[in-house]
Design a protein around this motif. Sequence first.
Motif, PDB file in Angstrom:
ATOM      1  N   ILE A 197       0.842  -1.193   0.000  1.00  0.00           N
ATOM      2  CA  ILE A 197       0.000   0.000   0.000  1.00  0.00           C
ATOM      3  C   ILE A 197       0.878   1.244   0.000  1.00  0.00           C
ATOM      4  O   ILE A 197       1.918   1.287   0.656  1.00  0.00           O
ATOM      5  N   CYS A 198       0.456   2.276  -0.728  1.00  0.00           N
ATOM      6  CA  CYS A 198       1.142   3.563  -0.698  1.00  0.00           C
ATOM      7  C   CYS A 198       0.807   4.272   0.613  1.00  0.00           C
ATOM      8  O   CYS A 198      -0.348   4.336   1.013  1.00  0.00           O
ATOM      9  N   THR A 199       1.822   4.808   1.278  1.00  0.00           N
ATOM     10  CA  THR A 199       1.594   5.483   2.552  1.00  0.00           C
ATOM     11  C   THR A 199       1.038   6.893   2.369  1.00  0.00           C
ATOM     12  O   THR A 199       0.462   7.447   3.294  1.00  0.00           O
ATOM     13  N   PHE A 200       1.176   7.465   1.176  1.00  0.00           N
ATOM     14  CA  PHE A 200       0.703   8.834   0.940  1.00  0.00           C
ATOM     15  C   PHE A 200      -0.723   8.870   0.395  1.00  0.00           C
ATOM     16  O   PHE A 200      -1.596   9.502   0.960  1.00  0.00           O
ATOM     17  N   CYS A 201      -0.981   8.153  -0.709  1.00  0.00           N
ATOM     18  CA  CYS A 201      -2.307   8.230  -1.348  1.00  0.00           C
ATOM     19  C   CYS A 201      -3.218   7.050  -0.967  1.00  0.00           C
ATOM     20  O   CYS A 201      -4.418   7.102  -1.227  1.00  0.00           O
ATOM     21  N   GLY A 202      -2.674   5.991  -0.376  1.00  0.00           N
ATOM     22  CA  GLY A 202      -3.484   4.852   0.063  1.00  0.00           C
ATOM     23  C   GLY A 202      -3.836   3.863  -1.038  1.00  0.00           C
ATOM     24  O   GLY A 202      -4.656   2.970  -0.822  1.00  0.00           O
ATOM     25  N   ALA A 203      -3.236   3.970  -2.201  1.00  0.00           N
ATOM     26  CA  ALA A 203      -3.532   3.050  -3.310  1.00  0.00           C
ATOM     27  C   ALA A 203      -2.943   1.670  -3.017  1.00  0.00           C
ATOM     28  O   ALA A 203      -1.873   1.542  -2.434  1.00  0.00           O
ATOM     29  N   ILE A 204      -3.654   0.638  -3.431  1.00  0.00           N
ATOM     30  CA  ILE A 204      -3.153  -0.735  -3.296  1.00  0.00           C
ATOM     31  C   ILE A 204      -2.329  -1.032  -4.546  1.00  0.00           C
ATOM     32  O   ILE A 204      -2.849  -1.075  -5.659  1.00  0.00           O
ATOM     33  N   LEU A 205      -1.011  -1.200  -4.353  1.00  0.00           N
ATOM     34  CA  LEU A 205      -0.106  -1.401  -5.476  1.00  0.00           C
ATOM     35  C   LEU A 205      -0.036  -2.847  -5.908  1.00  0.00           C
ATOM     36  O   LEU A 205       0.073  -3.139  -7.094  1.00  0.00           O
ATOM     37  N   LYS A 206      -0.094  -3.785  -4.963  1.00  0.00           N
ATOM     38  CA  LYS A 206      -0.076  -5.213  -5.286  1.00  0.00           C
ATOM     39  C   LYS A 206      -0.724  -5.962  -4.133  1.00  0.00           C
ATOM     40  O   LYS A 206      -0.557  -5.588  -2.976  1.00  0.00           O
ATOM     41  N   SER A 207      -1.490  -6.985  -4.455  1.00  0.00           N
ATOM     42  CA  SER A 207      -2.133  -7.774  -3.397  1.00  0.00           C
ATOM     43  C   SER A 207      -1.704  -9.223  -3.491  1.00  0.00           C
ATOM     44  O   SER A 207      -1.457  -9.748  -4.575  1.00  0.00           O
ATOM     45  N   TYR A 208      -1.590  -9.848  -2.329  1.00  0.00           N
ATOM     46  CA  TYR A 208      -1.240 -11.260  -2.214  1.00  0.00           C
ATOM     47  C   TYR A 208      -2.373 -11.955  -1.489  1.00  0.00           C
ATOM     48  O   TYR A 208      -2.637 -11.678  -0.333  1.00  0.00           O
ATOM     49  N   ARG A 209      -3.058 -12.838  -2.157  1.00  0.00           N
ATOM     50  CA  ARG A 209      -4.221 -13.503  -1.553  1.00  0.00           C
ATOM     51  C   ARG A 209      -3.874 -14.820  -0.978  1.00  0.00           C
ATOM     52  O   ARG A 209      -3.099 -15.534  -1.169  1.00  0.00           O
TER      53      ARG A 209
END
Length: 68
Positions: free
Chosen positions: A56-68
């Motif tokens: 997760i980006c600490t500034f904008c909160g976007a999820i950059l990559k997810s691991y399920r």
Amino acid sequence: MVCFCFLVDQRRKQTSIKPAAGMCSRCGGGASVGDMKTITRFCFVPVYCKSWKAIICTFCGAILKSYR
């Protein structure tokens, strides 16, 4: 004619965050690895819960990559 309307919502919650190397491709902010929890509710009753990891980006909160 009868019409039924049910409320369904889905929320994401961060349970823990650890710093990670790298930068966000959208805003250039720092990245962190977080444990995420997704809760789906039907008429205010939780019916489904899933835990997963994400970068997760600490500034904008976007999820950059997810691991399920």
